[in-house]
Design an enzyme around this catalytic site. Structure first.
Site, PDB file in Angstrom:
ATOM      1  N   MET A   1       0.799  -0.946  -0.170  1.00 30.63           N
ATOM      2  CA  MET A   1      -0.049   0.208   0.289  1.00 30.63           C
ATOM      3  C   MET A   1       0.672   1.048   0.107  1.00 30.63           C
ATOM      4  O   MET A   1       0.672   2.741   0.745  1.00 30.63           O
ATOM      5  CB  MET A   1      -0.691  -0.176   1.492  1.00 30.63           C
ATOM      6  CG  MET A   1      -2.058  -0.996   1.362  1.00 30.63           C
ATOM      7  SD  MET A   1      -2.955  -1.403   0.056  1.00 30.63           S
ATOM      8  CE  MET A   1      -4.092   0.218  -0.524  1.00 30.63           C
TER       9      MET A   1
ATOM     10  N   HIS B   1      -3.451  -4.720 -10.107  1.00 27.17           N
ATOM     11  CA  HIS B   1      -4.240  -3.543  -9.411  1.00 27.17           C
ATOM     12  C   HIS B   1      -5.808  -4.367  -9.885  1.00 27.17           C
ATOM     13  O   HIS B   1      -6.065  -4.254 -11.249  1.00 27.17           O
ATOM     14  CB  HIS B   1      -4.054  -1.974 -10.486  1.00 27.17           C
ATOM     15  CG  HIS B   1      -4.750  -1.377 -10.087  1.00 27.17           C
ATOM     16  ND1 HIS B   1      -4.656  -0.374  -8.503  1.00 27.17           N
ATOM     17  CD2 HIS B   1      -5.840  -0.481 -10.479  1.00 27.17           C
ATOM     18  CE1 HIS B   1      -6.343   0.953  -8.183  1.00 27.17           C
ATOM     19  NE2 HIS B   1      -6.489   0.586  -9.329  1.00 27.17           N
TER      20      HIS B   1
HETATM   21  C1  GRF Z   1      -5.926  -6.826  -4.350  1.00 29.03           C
HETATM   22  O1  GRF Z   1      -6.982  -6.181  -5.310  1.00 29.03           O
HETATM   23  C2  GRF Z   1      -5.114  -6.243  -5.068  1.00 29.03           C
HETATM   24  O2  GRF Z   1      -4.874  -5.909  -6.901  1.00 29.03           O
HETATM   25  C3  GRF Z   1      -4.678  -4.975  -4.933  1.00 29.03           C
HETATM   26  O3  GRF Z   1      -4.690  -4.866  -3.497  1.00 29.03           O
HETATM   27  C4  GRF Z   1      -5.335  -5.972  -3.568  1.00 29.03           C
HETATM   28  C5  GRF Z   1      -4.455  -7.037  -2.538  1.00 29.03           C
HETATM   29  O4  GRF Z   1      -5.357  -8.418  -1.817  1.00 29.03           O
HETATM   30  N1  GRF Z   1      -3.377  -4.164  -5.038  1.00 29.03           N
HETATM   31  P1  GRF Z   1      -4.170  -9.685  -1.647  1.00 29.03           P
HETATM   32  O5  GRF Z   1      -3.753  -8.986  -0.227  1.00 29.03           O
HETATM   33  O6  GRF Z   1      -3.668 -10.151  -2.506  1.00 29.03           O
HETATM   34  O7  GRF Z   1      -5.584 -10.862  -0.934  1.00 29.03           O
END
Ligand code: GRF
Length: 208
Positions: free
Chosen positions: A94, A113
């Site tokens: 993030m 994304h």
């Molecule tokens: C996913 O929706 C990805 O596209 C975004 O953050 C989310 C991460 O999900 N960048 P996870 O931690 O891989 O389950």
């Protein structure tokens, strides 16, 4: 490369880590010639880091607390160097990477994304798509540059938005596609010749 020719991949994450798991599983099945050598998180309690430890993959937590952005990134880069990572996959990480970080892995950082970029970059992309009333959304795997969700696109998968969707149901269906798209994109980059031309990735023949 490590013995066996597998490319050494680091995963950066901040949360639950389902894309990390999807990458790991595809690699374990032999579908992607790579292995995850370290998982790095900025959130010491991230579920994804615990999943890595359960799998015997080193997990390194580098909290941002008390550090400048430069110091934080330098510590992460140290961990990546220590584990001799060759590629970096952002999987729900993030934070925006600085130009210095991006330059440390030129054209070797991928992000996933949950929208069809360039629509709906940034946070809460699935809700943005739903709020906007689009009839199609999806996911995008792209190379990372200095911008926000802005690098050259590797793979996109569309997901229709149905009349009975809400942001959560849409996000769940997009996530299922993410788990296919991320390994597919990494495999494509590792097994074919390609170059970046402007905003476009140009693929050539399969590598021998
Ligand atoms: C996913 O929706 C990805 O596209 C975004 O953050 C989310 C991460 O999900 N960048 P996870 O931690 O891989 O389950």
């Amino acid at each position: 490369m490590s013995p066996g020719g597998d490319v050494r991949v680091a995963v950066l994450l901040s949360g639950r880590g389902s894309n990390f798991l999807a990458l790991h599983q595809a690699m374990s099945r032999g579908e992607v010639p790579a292995r995850i050598v370290v998982v790095v998180t900025d959130k010491p309690k991230a579920a994804g880091a615990a999943k890595a430890e359960d799998l015997g993959i080193p997990a390194v937590a580098v909290s941002r607390r008390g550090l400048t952005r430069e110091q934080h990134e330098e510590r992460i880069l140290e961990a990546l160097r220590r584990h001799r990572a060759e590629w970096v996959c952002l999987a729900g990480y993030m934070r925006l990477l600085s130009p210095l970080f991006v330059a440390a892995f030129p054209q070797r950082i991928l992000n996933i994304h949950p929208s069809l970029l360039p629509a709906f970059p940034g946070l809460d992309a699935q809700r943005q798509a739903w709020d906007h009333g689009t009839s199609v959304s999806g996911c995008t795997v792209h190379l990372v540059d200095e911008g926000l969700d802005s690098g050259p696109i590797v793979v996109q998968r569309p997901v229709p938005v149905t009349a009975d969707d809400d942001p959560d149901s849409l996000a769940a269906r997009i996530l299922t596609e993410e788990h296919q798209a991320y390994p597919e994109a990494l495999k494509r980059l590792l097994t074919t010749s390609w170059e970046v031309e402007g905003r476009r990735l140009k693929f050539f023949e399969e590598r021998a």
